[in-house]
Write a protein that holds these residues in place. Structure first.
Motif, PDB file in Angstrom:
ATOM      1  N   PHE A 147      -6.367   3.422   2.231  1.00 48.24           N
ATOM      2  CA  PHE A 147      -5.369   3.619   1.177  1.00 48.24           C
ATOM      3  C   PHE A 147      -6.020   4.115  -0.107  1.00 48.24           C
ATOM      4  O   PHE A 147      -5.462   4.955  -0.824  1.00 48.24           O
ATOM      5  CB  PHE A 147      -4.626   2.304   0.924  1.00 48.24           C
ATOM      6  N   TYR A 148      -7.201   3.613  -0.409  1.00 43.64           N
ATOM      7  CA  TYR A 148      -7.886   4.006  -1.639  1.00 43.64           C
ATOM      8  C   TYR A 148      -8.885   5.138  -1.423  1.00 43.64           C
ATOM      9  O   TYR A 148      -9.678   5.444  -2.322  1.00 43.64           O
ATOM     10  CB  TYR A 148      -8.608   2.806  -2.240  1.00 43.64           C
ATOM     11  N   ASN A 149      -8.841   5.754  -0.254  1.00 46.46           N
ATOM     12  CA  ASN A 149      -9.705   6.896   0.016  1.00 46.46           C
ATOM     13  C   ASN A 149      -9.085   8.146  -0.597  1.00 46.46           C
ATOM     14  O   ASN A 149      -8.017   8.597  -0.166  1.00 46.46           O
ATOM     15  CB  ASN A 149      -9.874   7.069   1.519  1.00 46.46           C
ATOM     16  N   PRO A 150      -9.713   8.745  -1.601  1.00 47.63           N
ATOM     17  CA  PRO A 150      -9.086   9.906  -2.270  1.00 47.63           C
ATOM     18  C   PRO A 150      -9.052  11.153  -1.404  1.00 47.63           C
ATOM     19  O   PRO A 150      -8.254  12.068  -1.663  1.00 47.63           O
ATOM     20  CB  PRO A 150      -9.964  10.113  -3.511  1.00 47.63           C
ATOM     21  N   THR A 151      -9.903  11.238  -0.407  1.00 47.85           N
ATOM     22  CA  THR A 151      -9.929  12.428   0.443  1.00 47.85           C
ATOM     23  C   THR A 151      -8.877  12.397   1.547  1.00 47.85           C
ATOM     24  O   THR A 151      -8.677  13.408   2.215  1.00 47.85           O
ATOM     25  CB  THR A 151     -11.320  12.578   1.077  1.00 47.85           C
ATOM     26  N   LEU A 152      -8.227  11.265   1.734  1.00 45.39           N
ATOM     27  CA  LEU A 152      -7.236  11.140   2.801  1.00 45.39           C
ATOM     28  C   LEU A 152      -5.875  11.567   2.271  1.00 45.39           C
ATOM     29  O   LEU A 152      -5.464  11.133   1.188  1.00 45.39           O
ATOM     30  CB  LEU A 152      -7.181   9.702   3.307  1.00 45.39           C
ATOM     31  N   PRO A 153      -5.153  12.436   2.989  1.00 45.91           N
ATOM     32  CA  PRO A 153      -3.825  12.858   2.519  1.00 45.91           C
ATOM     33  C   PRO A 153      -2.865  11.675   2.410  1.00 45.91           C
ATOM     34  O   PRO A 153      -2.983  10.683   3.126  1.00 45.91           O
ATOM     35  CB  PRO A 153      -3.371  13.851   3.596  1.00 45.91           C
ATOM     36  N   ALA A 154      -1.925  11.791   1.507  1.00 44.61           N
ATOM     37  CA  ALA A 154      -0.980  10.693   1.270  1.00 44.61           C
ATOM     38  C   ALA A 154      -0.129  10.407   2.494  1.00 44.61           C
ATOM     39  O   ALA A 154       0.281   9.265   2.724  1.00 44.61           O
ATOM     40  CB  ALA A 154      -0.089  11.029   0.074  1.00 44.61           C
ATOM     41  N   GLY A 155       0.144  11.421   3.296  1.00 50.93           N
ATOM     42  CA  GLY A 155       0.968  11.213   4.472  1.00 50.93           C
ATOM     43  C   GLY A 155       0.279  10.453   5.582  1.00 50.93           C
ATOM     44  O   GLY A 155       0.922  10.017   6.534  1.00 50.93           O
ATOM     45  N   MET A 156      -1.052  10.294   5.501  1.00 53.10           N
ATOM     46  CA  MET A 156      -1.804   9.582   6.524  1.00 53.10           C
ATOM     47  C   MET A 156      -2.224   8.182   6.073  1.00 53.10           C
ATOM     48  O   MET A 156      -2.995   7.518   6.766  1.00 53.10           O
ATOM     49  CB  MET A 156      -3.053  10.387   6.914  1.00 53.10           C
ATOM     50  N   LYS A 157      -1.734   7.738   4.942  1.00 52.54           N
ATOM     51  CA  LYS A 157      -2.088   6.416   4.442  1.00 52.54           C
ATOM     52  C   LYS A 157      -1.065   5.386   4.894  1.00 52.54           C
ATOM     53  O   LYS A 157       0.131   5.675   4.991  1.00 52.54           O
ATOM     54  CB  LYS A 157      -2.176   6.442   2.911  1.00 52.54           C
ATOM     55  N   TYR A 158      -1.561   4.192   5.151  1.00 50.45           N
ATOM     56  CA  TYR A 158      -0.703   3.097   5.591  1.00 50.45           C
ATOM     57  C   TYR A 158      -0.900   1.901   4.666  1.00 50.45           C
ATOM     58  O   TYR A 158      -1.887   1.811   3.924  1.00 50.45           O
ATOM     59  CB  TYR A 158      -1.028   2.690   7.029  1.00 50.45           C
ATOM     60  N   GLU A 159       0.062   1.008   4.711  1.00 49.93           N
ATOM     61  CA  GLU A 159       0.001  -0.247   3.979  1.00 49.93           C
ATOM     62  C   GLU A 159      -0.064  -1.408   4.963  1.00 49.93           C
ATOM     63  O   GLU A 159       0.153  -1.239   6.166  1.00 49.93           O
ATOM     64  CB  GLU A 159       1.220  -0.393   3.065  1.00 49.93           C
ATOM     65  N   ILE A 160      -0.359  -2.586   4.424  1.00 54.10           N
ATOM     66  CA  ILE A 160      -0.484  -3.785   5.267  1.00 54.10           C
ATOM     67  C   ILE A 160       0.898  -4.182   5.772  1.00 54.10           C
ATOM     68  O   ILE A 160       1.836  -4.363   4.991  1.00 54.10           O
ATOM     69  CB  ILE A 160      -1.122  -4.933   4.467  1.00 54.10           C
ATOM     70  N   GLY A 161       1.007  -4.321   7.082  1.00 55.67           N
ATOM     71  CA  GLY A 161       2.278  -4.690   7.681  1.00 55.67           C
ATOM     72  C   GLY A 161       2.515  -6.190   7.702  1.00 55.67           C
ATOM     73  O   GLY A 161       1.612  -7.001   7.447  1.00 55.67           O
ATOM     74  N   GLN A 162       3.745  -6.562   8.023  1.00 55.40           N
ATOM     75  CA  GLN A 162       4.113  -7.975   8.037  1.00 55.40           C
ATOM     76  C   GLN A 162       3.367  -8.755   9.107  1.00 55.40           C
ATOM     77  O   GLN A 162       3.100  -9.954   8.932  1.00 55.40           O
ATOM     78  CB  GLN A 162       5.626  -8.125   8.259  1.00 55.40           C
ATOM     79  N   ALA A 163       3.016  -8.099  10.210  1.00 53.75           N
ATOM     80  CA  ALA A 163       2.320  -8.806  11.289  1.00 53.75           C
ATOM     81  C   ALA A 163       0.931  -9.247  10.854  1.00 53.75           C
ATOM     82  O   ALA A 163       0.437 -10.283  11.318  1.00 53.75           O
ATOM     83  CB  ALA A 163       2.225  -7.908  12.527  1.00 53.75           C
ATOM     84  N   LEU A 164       0.294  -8.501   9.953  1.00 50.33           N
ATOM     85  CA  LEU A 164      -1.029  -8.903   9.477  1.00 50.33           C
ATOM     86  C   LEU A 164      -0.935 -10.148   8.598  1.00 50.33           C
ATOM     87  O   LEU A 164      -1.772 -11.054   8.688  1.00 50.33           O
ATOM     88  CB  LEU A 164      -1.686  -7.759   8.706  1.00 50.33           C
ATOM     89  N   TYR A 165       0.077 -10.198   7.743  1.00 47.30           N
ATOM     90  CA  TYR A 165       0.280 -11.411   6.948  1.00 47.30           C
ATOM     91  C   TYR A 165       0.559 -12.614   7.851  1.00 47.30           C
ATOM     92  O   TYR A 165       0.041 -13.718   7.628  1.00 47.30           O
ATOM     93  CB  TYR A 165       1.439 -11.212   5.973  1.00 47.30           C
ATOM     94  N   LEU A 166       1.390 -12.384   8.864  1.00 50.56           N
ATOM     95  CA  LEU A 166       1.677 -13.462   9.808  1.00 50.56           C
ATOM     96  C   LEU A 166       0.420 -13.885  10.559  1.00 50.56           C
ATOM     97  O   LEU A 166       0.228 -15.075  10.848  1.00 50.56           O
ATOM     98  CB  LEU A 166       2.757 -13.012  10.790  1.00 50.56           C
TER      99      LEU A 166
END
Length: 225
Positions: A147-166
């Motif tokens: 997510f904080y990689n500046p070279t990665l396009p915005a369309g290929m970035k992901y966020e933490i899903g609910q299953a990881l919190y669980l």
């Protein structure tokens, strides 16, 4: 009585952790698409899990597709699958062992190893929680780094899903319950076996009658010849 309550509390927390681990393993919400930059408003949202990928459309349509090729998957995803499944199986085994060793059950009742069996179940729960924590932690780390990689396009970035919190909550509950279950058997000493009656007092009561007592009983020594 306090150890009984500690056992029940630890076992209940471990069961909740097991249920949460099963749900986190099956859910596809490990990674969800990040709405950053020009993707703040979008008609499609993507979520990915260990077993499938899903697409949610703004029209309300929700489509999921399982990963077709197992060999084409990344090595970290295959390792996460194996560790989560192993964690679930180990938790089930630990639950069965803990039931045998708990004081509120009649299994192995009277056995001096009953407390040790419950402690073994607690150790199994702690190990299962660690197996769940490892893939959840490194998946979260990968999401944050990408997510904080500046070279990665915005369309290929992901966020933490609910299953990881669980997964985090489930691993914490499993390890906490296992620790309580193991702590409940500390200080439990096996019961001492009953005395067999071979001590000095028993030998005093079983000795042969003396000559003096035989003479006072009305019989002469010549009657024994």
């Amino acid at each position: 009585m306090a150890s009984w309550a500690l056992e029940l509390l630890g076992f209940s927390l471990s069961l909740l952790g097991l249920i949460g681990t099963l749900i986190a393993t099956v859910l596809p919400h490990w990674w969800r698409s990040a709405h950053v930059g020009t993707n703040i408003i979008t008609a499609v949202a993507y979520v990915k899990g260990l077993w499938m990928e899903c697409v949610w459309h703004s029209t309300g349509v929700y489509q999921c597709q399982a990963h077709r090729s197992q060999l084409a998957l990344p090595a970290d995803l295959r390792a996460a699958r194996a560790m989560m499944v192993t964690s679930c199986l180990l938790s089930l085994l630990a639950a069965a062992v803990a039931v045998v060793g708990m004081k509120c059950t009649r299994c192995a009742e009277g056995s001096p190893a009953k407390a040790s069996i419950a402690g073994s179940g607690g150790i199994g729960f702690v190990a299962a929680g660690l197996l769940c924590l490892v893939p959840v932690s490194w998946s979260t780390s990968d999401v944050v780094m990408d997510f904080y990689n500046p070279t990665l396009p915005a369309g290929m970035k992901y966020e933490i899903g609910q299953a990881l919190y669980l997964g985090f909550v489930s691993s914490a509950l499993t390890m906490l319950g296992g620790a309580l279950l193991g702590a409940s058997c500390l200080g439990e000493e096996p019961p001492f076996p009953p005395h067999s009656g071979t001590g000095p007092s028993a030998s005093k009561g079983n000795h042969a009658p003396s000559l003096t007592s035989a003479s006072h009983s009305g019989y002469r020594l010549s009657d024994y010849v």
